[in-house]
Design a protein around this motif. Structure first.
Motif, PDB file in Angstrom:
ATOM      1  N   PHE A  78       0.819  -1.216   0.000  1.00  0.00           N
ATOM      2  CA  PHE A  78       0.000   0.000   0.000  1.00  0.00           C
ATOM      3  C   PHE A  78       0.855   1.270   0.000  1.00  0.00           C
ATOM      4  O   PHE A  78       0.597   2.204  -0.755  1.00  0.00           O
ATOM      5  N   ILE A  89      -2.037  17.239  -3.491  1.00  0.00           N
ATOM      6  CA  ILE A  89      -2.570  16.219  -2.590  1.00  0.00           C
ATOM      7  C   ILE A  89      -3.531  16.865  -1.599  1.00  0.00           C
ATOM      8  O   ILE A  89      -3.210  17.880  -0.981  1.00  0.00           O
ATOM      9  N   ARG A 125       2.357   9.356   2.948  1.00  0.00           N
ATOM     10  CA  ARG A 125       3.718   9.608   3.436  1.00  0.00           C
ATOM     11  C   ARG A 125       4.086  11.073   3.271  1.00  0.00           C
ATOM     12  O   ARG A 125       4.670  11.687   4.161  1.00  0.00           O
ATOM     13  N   ALA A 126       3.735  11.649   2.112  1.00  0.00           N
ATOM     14  CA  ALA A 126       4.053  13.056   1.872  1.00  0.00           C
ATOM     15  C   ALA A 126       3.293  13.948   2.849  1.00  0.00           C
ATOM     16  O   ALA A 126       3.842  14.925   3.366  1.00  0.00           O
ATOM     17  N   GLY A 129       3.473   3.735  -6.962  1.00  0.00           N
ATOM     18  CA  GLY A 129       3.791   5.156  -6.812  1.00  0.00           C
ATOM     19  C   GLY A 129       4.921   5.605  -7.708  1.00  0.00           C
ATOM     20  O   GLY A 129       5.067   6.778  -8.004  1.00  0.00           O
ATOM     21  N   GLY A 139       3.651   1.693  -1.141  1.00  0.00           N
ATOM     22  CA  GLY A 139       4.387   1.821  -2.398  1.00  0.00           C
ATOM     23  C   GLY A 139       3.496   2.308  -3.526  1.00  0.00           C
ATOM     24  O   GLY A 139       3.966   2.587  -4.623  1.00  0.00           O
ATOM     25  N   THR A 140       2.184   2.424  -3.268  1.00  0.00           N
ATOM     26  CA  THR A 140       1.272   2.887  -4.321  1.00  0.00           C
ATOM     27  C   THR A 140       1.169   4.409  -4.306  1.00  0.00           C
ATOM     28  O   THR A 140       1.636   5.068  -3.387  1.00  0.00           O
ATOM     29  N   GLU A 141       0.525   4.936  -5.341  1.00  0.00           N
ATOM     30  CA  GLU A 141       0.337   6.397  -5.432  1.00  0.00           C
ATOM     31  C   GLU A 141      -0.398   6.902  -4.193  1.00  0.00           C
ATOM     32  O   GLU A 141      -0.050   7.927  -3.614  1.00  0.00           O
ATOM     33  N   GLN A 142      -1.440   6.173  -3.801  1.00  0.00           N
ATOM     34  CA  GLN A 142      -2.223   6.565  -2.630  1.00  0.00           C
ATOM     35  C   GLN A 142      -1.357   6.530  -1.365  1.00  0.00           C
ATOM     36  O   GLN A 142      -1.416   7.433  -0.532  1.00  0.00           O
ATOM     37  N   GLY A 184      -4.274   6.578  -7.423  1.00  0.00           N
ATOM     38  CA  GLY A 184      -4.982   5.370  -7.026  1.00  0.00           C
ATOM     39  C   GLY A 184      -4.044   4.343  -6.439  1.00  0.00           C
ATOM     40  O   GLY A 184      -3.112   4.676  -5.717  1.00  0.00           O
ATOM     41  N   PHE A 200       1.853   6.907  -1.252  1.00  0.00           N
ATOM     42  CA  PHE A 200       2.782   8.041  -1.354  1.00  0.00           C
ATOM     43  C   PHE A 200       2.138   9.317  -0.786  1.00  0.00           C
ATOM     44  O   PHE A 200       2.796  10.116  -0.139  1.00  0.00           O
ATOM     45  N   THR A 201       0.842   9.490  -1.073  1.00  0.00           N
ATOM     46  CA  THR A 201       0.190  10.729  -0.616  1.00  0.00           C
ATOM     47  C   THR A 201       0.155  10.769   0.911  1.00  0.00           C
ATOM     48  O   THR A 201       0.342  11.828   1.505  1.00  0.00           O
ATOM     49  N   ARG A 237      -2.178   2.220  -8.206  1.00  0.00           N
ATOM     50  CA  ARG A 237      -1.045   1.824  -9.046  1.00  0.00           C
ATOM     51  C   ARG A 237       0.242   2.103  -8.293  1.00  0.00           C
ATOM     52  O   ARG A 237       0.233   2.847  -7.316  1.00  0.00           O
TER      53      ARG A 237
END
Lengths: 311, 265
Positions: A153, A177, A163-164, B118, A155-158, B114, A160-161, B116
């Motif tokens: 999880f 974000i 963590r940022a 990061g 490691g996904t785009e979501q 989503g 990342f948001t 995918r």
């Protein structure tokens, strides 16, 4: 002091208990470490998970489904804290305390009384202090599965948001974000895991209790800190994300082993929470004091005196 | 391109600290304009950039980018149109995340995020090439945490991030002010290069009048929340620092009160 064999025979139980609390600690890791949000909801959501699981199981619900609902109940608790903080502007710590207090009543409502039993003789529980080896295996499976899922999880785009947002909300917003949304998602996820841990813990001890979550946040923090220190000590480098999660669970195990040892040494069981609070305070204070010792007013004054004397 | 129409903003309304920060700012930027903004302390330079970025809602006025009215959009939704670099090198990057992860975050600015991955393998290769362009050796440290970089390196990275996905408007808010002179010059040169190569529209707040004259095709001077001087083209190229100071006194009736600006004279 009791015999050493008494201690040794009690240790497997500590390991099993540590693994279950490790699930909670990983939940706390998400809010405290990733989101940088000191979330006190967990003291309530652990009990909610336990209450929900016990009531469902004793009313004939399959155990996996009961755990899923315990997870969702925890998520709901985190969602409330998130809304209080992001939409209503209540400071993080107070948001958690408000939800936690409200959950005390809700947990009583769910159980109808202060505690509710679930017997391993009547139900096919996943973990129980009567079957410790199986509980250790089950607990380990849960920890590994959760760590892998979170590794994916985050490691996904979501992921990342989240963590940022925890690291630098200004930067996160500048990158488009919605930091309010990611804060809520993090709290939902973290407390979901705490609810799940509550469902497991209630099975393990054979009952759910309205006070079972008291001080849970401290145990979670203790596990995180012990795990971090230990991990870096053993591996000799900074841990990667999955390493941190796994060592958080190891930290929880160590915590319960240590508690077992101090009980064996003669600490009365009513003083374990005092012991936990002191332990966590010490661990949190040490890095600060270390930094202070390098640069402090007292030292500056001493140096000043020495230089005056020299001149 | 960018239209600001009579933007007003007052902070701490009704308190002893009430401050009219923007007092009717009106400006229209053309495509490809690179505007430098100078002015005294509290003139509203950074406030103007923050109004555009949506750090808070304005009290009145309209902000449009390429015909879209963005006045009502919150900060994270406006990010789609904007690349931003801040004065504090710590502000623009996430210190606990890797260099390549920061870039990947920036590459998805304004897109829905989503489940995918990061960051993808293909992206990593692209980022390595882009980082080479910075000439700071960052291409060999892509998995290092950004917190390990120096202020100048972080600012160069932020600049790359702000322009990775071509912004409709690039906002540079005194982005070299916290750097030592040599690093500042390098980051400024890089800004020029990126703006030129990508044909970006940009606004740069600076306290250095030489930089304000040397860079960009248009110069704006602000005072007390208003634009008091707006010059472009040949006339701008021929400006001198002394003339700017004189212009300031004419337009505002007082000597310029920006110490840093005077020191950099």
């Amino acid at each position: 002091m009791k015999s050493i064999t008494a201690l040794l025979s009690a240790l497997p139980g500590s390991v099993a208990q540590g693994l279950i609390w490790g699930v909670l600690a990983i939940g706390v890791y998400i809010t405290y470490k990733v989101l940088d949000f000191a979330d006190l909801t967990v003291d309530g959501s652990l009990g909610t998970g336990g209450a929900v699981a016990v009531m469902l199981i004793t009313n004939g619900c399959p155990i996996p489904l009961a755990l899923v609902v315990a997870f969702i109940a925890g998520c709901a608790a985190g969602f409330i804290t998130g809304i209080l903080n992001t939409m209503l502007g209540i400071p993080a710590i107070l948001s958690g305390i408000l939800t936690q207090l409200a959950l005390y009543s809700i947990n009583l409502d769910i159980m109808g009384k202060a505690n509710a039993a679930v017997s391993v003789d009547k139900y096919d529980l996943l973990v129980s202090l009567r079957y410790i080896p199986q509980s250790i295996i089950t607990g380990t499976i849960f920890i590994v599965a959760i760590a892998l899922a979170l590794y994916w999880f985050f490691g996904t785009e979501q992921g990342f948001t989240l963590r940022a947002t925890g690291c630098n909300p200004n930067m996160a917003r500048a990158q488009g974000i919605n930091t309010k949304k990611s804060t809520v998602i993090g709290l939902v996820l973290g407390n979901g895991l705490v609810g799940l841990a509550g469902g497991l813990l209630a099975q393990y001890q054979g009952y759910s209790d309205v006070n079972m979550g008291r001080g849970a946040i401290v145990i979670g923090l203790a596990a995180i800190i012990i795990g971090e220190v230990l991990g870096e000590l053993i591996l000799g480098k900074r841990l990667n994300f999955i390493g941190r999660l796994l060592f958080t669970a190891v930290g929880a195990i160590i915590y319960f082993v240590v508690i077992q040892v101090v009980l064996w040494l003669g600490l009365s069981s009513q003083n374990t929470k005092l012991f936990s609070a002191i332990t966590v305070a010490v661990f949190l204070a040490v890095p600060y004091l270390k930094a202070q010792s390098k640069t402090s007013f007292k030292r500056a004054a001493k140096r000043g005196v020495a230089e005056d004397a020299g001149a | 391109m960018l239209v600001l129409n009579d933007i007003r903003k007052t902070f701490n309304i009704g308190t002893i600290n009430e401050k009219k920060a923007l007092n009717g700012v009106t400006i229209t930027l053309d495509d490809g304009d690179f505007v430098t903004i100078i002015g005294g302390n509290g003139a509203g330079k950074s406030t103007t950039l923050n109004a555009i970025a949506g750090v808070w809602p304005v009290d009145s006025g309209v902000i449009e980018i390429n015909g879209k009215n963005i006045t009502g959009l919150p900060e994270h939704k406006r990010a789609k149109f904007l690349g931003r670099v801040f004065q504090d090198p710590m502000t623009g990057t996430a210190a606990t995340m890797e260099i390549q992860e920061n870039l990947a975050l920036a590459a998805r600015r304004g897109e829905s995020r989503g489940l995918r991955w990061g960051i993808t393998k293909k992206e990593k290769d692209e980022y390595r090439e882009l980082l080479k362009m910075l000439d700071l050796g960052l291409e060999d440290r892509m998995t290092s945490k950004v917190g390990l970089l120096s202020g100048g390196q972080r600012q160069a990275l932020t600049l790359l991030m702000a322009t990775l996905k071509k912004p409709e408007l690039l906002l540079l808010d005194e982005h070299t002010a916290a750097l030592d002179p040599k690093t500042a010059a390098k980051v400024l040169e890089l800004s020029d290069k990126i703006i030129e190569e990508n044909k970006l529209t940009a606004m740069m707040v600076t306290h250095n009048m030489h930089d304000a004259i040397r860079h960009g095709n248009r110069l704006i001077m602000m005072n007390k929340g208003r634009i008091i001087y707006d010059v472009k083209g040949e006339e701008k190229k021929n400006l001198t620092v002394d003339y700017l100071l004189q212009k300031f006194e004419e337009a505002s009736g007082t000597a310029i009160n920006n110490d840093r600006m005077l020191l950099s004279k």
